[in-house]
Design an enzyme around this catalytic site. Structure first.
Site, short mmCIF file in Angstrom:
data_model
loop_
_atom_site.label_atom_id
_atom_site.label_comp_id
_atom_site.label_asym_id
_atom_site.label_seq_id
_atom_site.Cartn_x
_atom_site.Cartn_y
_atom_site.Cartn_z
N CYS A 25 2.55 5.23 6.42
CA CYS A 25 1.16 4.91 6.73
C CYS A 25 0.56 4.23 5.49
CB CYS A 25 0.38 6.15 7.14
SG CYS A 25 0.31 7.44 5.88
N HIS A 625 -9.95 7.16 4.61
CA HIS A 625 -8.92 7.42 5.63
C HIS A 625 -9.60 7.95 6.88
CE1 HIS A 625 -5.18 8.81 7.49
NE2 HIS A 625 -4.52 8.16 6.55
#
Length: 705
Positions: A25, A625
């Protein structure tokens, strides 16, 4: 210069063999392991460049890298030990996934016995492909020498070669003459019998003494089929057909198919302490006569019948045959249907003296390689390091070895735009062979007198060589140009790739910049005796220079979205909650828009929209995030507003998201806001916890005194 931690990470994870799949990610590597207990967590965390290691349930493991995760991921995938299944198990489908998906488009994967049959066929041939490839080069060399008139037509009836050239000729005959023994060994092993017993059974039929039994007997058509000529000899009053089993493949396959169940039966009825002696003995006692009297002749008949059927089709219309074969192969190979065709090619050469399938098949192979060449050129244009490596290896395997699997599974089946363009190359190449055969009056089209792999090196083995060379060149160039002009990625895939590439390059550039800044820091501290001097220097700097915080300065970072600020420890992710990535705060969002909390540059805008890296003008490196594990949504529900390199002000929209999509998928919406370079500051503290609006003060950051 710093080295990549890739090899150390794989070592501490338990080796490449322990990696079932690997994705990444925005900040971390995500491993799916075969055995999570093999991981050396402490050793992993001690690796330079690794910020943390987090074991998870289900043999999953995360390695926190930070902004340079893309580079580390690429380095791992490029490791030699990752070149097998683990290397293929990337964020895209693994090699096994692709093969399984393609098989399930046909009857394979749905009908168990058919799947078993094709696995039996492929495993009987696959181990000897290297020997066949080596032999094909000797054949090509002999054909080239004959074309250049160095030697006479080396395989024409009645031709006698000089002993030196005759010896060279034996170098390929050794493989094809004894091919039934190799197939018998592999097929017997695949079916669960002793492979050497299978070898011995087939060897009886290839003994000079066995063939000599029918030396003085006229040959007759087997079962009335002219393509299968045998000598009938009485053995104990029973007629035994004596055939030439050299290069035959169906007799050993049928023999092994019967030997396997017999072996299992004998193991059941013979006590274990006697099996070593009597299982092989009774297996040979039963199978040698059965193979000589029945199975071998049936195999000859079946093989010759299939070869004769395809020959009749080719004789009826070489033009249609030349087009159908290259168009069929791209679909036959993923389904595994090409293995029986390989056997028929060998039988054609043994029974007819030539093969007519490999010529049209060359159009498919070179169209496949041409598409790969187009991908390779685009990979250089797009600065796609990983694809350059994949395409280079696949193209070399194709052009030099005639092997299409690396191109097919490594590239073409992953990117659906390639197949239609490759099929055009197949059609044009096949059409060229068909038209050329009509114009030249070729009864059987392009042929070869030996089994070869269709590569650049084996072009001289085909006749007429000029027509074949033109056809494969046209197939190659057509597929290559079509891929070049239209790209192998869709516009969406290309945009996503470029975003990831730019993020990786920006992260690498940022790491280089920080290293240079750290190296010059001692000199700067000596040269700046007072804050006043530093202020004067900053004032004299160009307006575009980064406004670095002064010593002891306190600044406030604003909230990037509406919601409720909570302690970072409340994030349901041990990487964030444990402060592995750095200190910060988390927000339970009430709104759906994320904005920039400061003035700076976007250095990492993930195309999935779940994470953003900002380099603020005050020196803060910030990670926002959006949600936890939302990377798995692959961009669904996210509308990204910025790209890498964009300048942002306070309040500039970064992304909007759909709460319903994220909540329906079961992922937490809590959004960590992390200072990645906190070691450059004295304190990073939340201003206050509780309700907060976008643009409200969120974090107090103070430089080191």
């Amino acid at each position: 210069m710093a080295t990549s931690p890739a090899s150390e990470i794989i070592d501490k994870i338990g080796g490449a063999g322990n990696v079932a799949s690997l994705t990444h990610c925005a900040t971390r590597l995500r491993f799916q392991l075969h055995d999570g207990d093999k991981v050396d967590k402490a050793g992993m965390e001690a690796i330079p460049g690794v910020m943390g290691a987090v074991p998870q349930a289900g043999d999953r493991f995360q390695v926190v890298i930070g902004g340079g995760v893309q580079n580390v991921y690429n380095d791992i995938m490029a490791l030699p030990q990752m070149s097998g299944g683990a290397a293929a198990a990337s964020a895209e489908e693994s090699l096994d996934d692709i093969k399984k998906r393609e098989r399930e488009k046909g009857v394979r994967g749905k009908v168990a016995w058919i799947d078993t049959l094709f696995e039996f066929l492929s495993d009987s041939f696959r181990p000897i492909l290297g020997a066949l490839l080596g032999a094909s080069f000797f054949i090509t060399f002999m054909a080239l020498m004959a074309t250049l008139d160095v030697i006479p037509d080396w395989n024409a009836p009645g031709v006698t070669l000089d002993p030196s050239w005759a010896f060279v000729n034996l170098m390929w005959q050794c493989v094809f003459v004894f091919l039934p023994l190799m197939v018998a060994y592999n097929a017997s092993a695949k079916i669960g019998a002793d492979p050497w017993v299978g070898f011995a059974i087939m060897a009886v039929l290839m003994l000079p003494g066995f063939t000599a039994l029918g030396a003085d007997v006229d040959k007759t058509p087997l079962f009335g089929f002219d393509a299968a000529q045998v000598a009938i000899v009485d053995i104990w009053g029973i007629p035994m057909p004596i055939a030439d089993y050299s290069s035959q493949v169906f007799p050993p396959l049928l023999m092994a198919a019967v030997l396997g169940p017999l072996y299992k039966l004998l193991r059941k009825i013979i006590t274990p302490n006697l099996q070593l002696i009597f299982v092989p003995f009774f297996a040979m006692l039963i199978m040698i006569p059965l193979t000589a009297f029945l199975i071998g002749p049936i195999g000859v008949y079946v093989g010759a019948g299939l070869a004769q059927l395809l020959s009749a089709i080719n004789t009826w219309s070489p033009f249609i045959f030349a087009i159908v074969i290259p168009l069929a192969y791209p679909f036959m190979v993923p389904l595994g249907l090409h293995w029986p065709i390989n056997a028929i090619m060998l039988l054609n050469i043994q029974t007819l003296g030539y093969d007519f399938i490999q010529g049209p098949m060359g159009a498919w192979n070179f169209a496949c390689f041409g598409a790969t060449a187009g991908v390779l050129i685009l990979a250089y244009r797009h600065r796609d390091t990983q694809m350059k490596q994949t395409a280079t290896g696949a193209l070399a395997a194709g052009l030099l070895g005639g092997i299409s699997e690396p191109s097919l599974y490594g590239i073409h089946l992953r990117f659906k735009r390639i197949y239609p363009r490759m099929l055009v190359g197949c059609f044009v190449g096949g059409l060229t062979i068909g038209l050329g055969s009509l114009l030249l009056g070729l009864e059987h089209g392009v042929t070869t007198q030996a089994f070869v792999f269709t590569s650049l090196l084996t072009i001289p083995a085909f006749s007429p060589i000029g027509l074949y060379a033109i056809a494969v060149a046209i197939a190659f160039v057509t597929a290559m140009l079509l891929v070049l002009f239209s790209n192998f990625r869709t516009p969406e895939q290309q945009a996503a790739f470029e975003a990831e590439r730019d993020a990786a390059e920006a992260a690498a550039g940022g790491a280089h910049h920080r290293g240079a800044a750290a190296a010059s820091a001692p000199a700067a501290s000596v040269a700046a005796p007072a804050a006043a001097g530093a202020t004067a220097a900053a004032a004299a700097a160009p307006a575009t220079a980064t406004a670095v915080m002064e010593v002891g300065e306190l600044v406030q970072l604003m909230s990037p979205l509406d919601g409720t600020a909570v302690a970072i420890s409340e994030v349901p992710d041990p990487v964030f909650a444990g402060g592995v990535m750095g200190p910060g705060v988390a927000i339970e969002p009430s709104g759906t828009t994320v904005v920039s909390p400061g003035v700076g540059t976007v250095v990492a805008a993930q195309p999935t929209g779940h994470a953003f890296g900002l380099q603020l003008d005050n020196g803060v490196e910030l990670l926002i995030h959006v949600g936890i594990d939302t990377v798995n949504l692959k961009g669904e529900g996210f509308d990204v507003k910025v790209k890498n390199g964009d300048r942002v002000e306070v309040g500039t929209e970064l992304v909007t998201f759909d709460r319903a999509v994220i909540e329906k998928a079961g992922y937490p919406l809590i959004t960590p806001v992390i200072v990645l370079n906190a070691d450059q500051f004295d304190t990073v503290d939340p201003v206050a916890l509780g309700p907060v609006k976008a643009g409200d003060p969120l974090l107090d950051i103070q430089t080191k005194a």
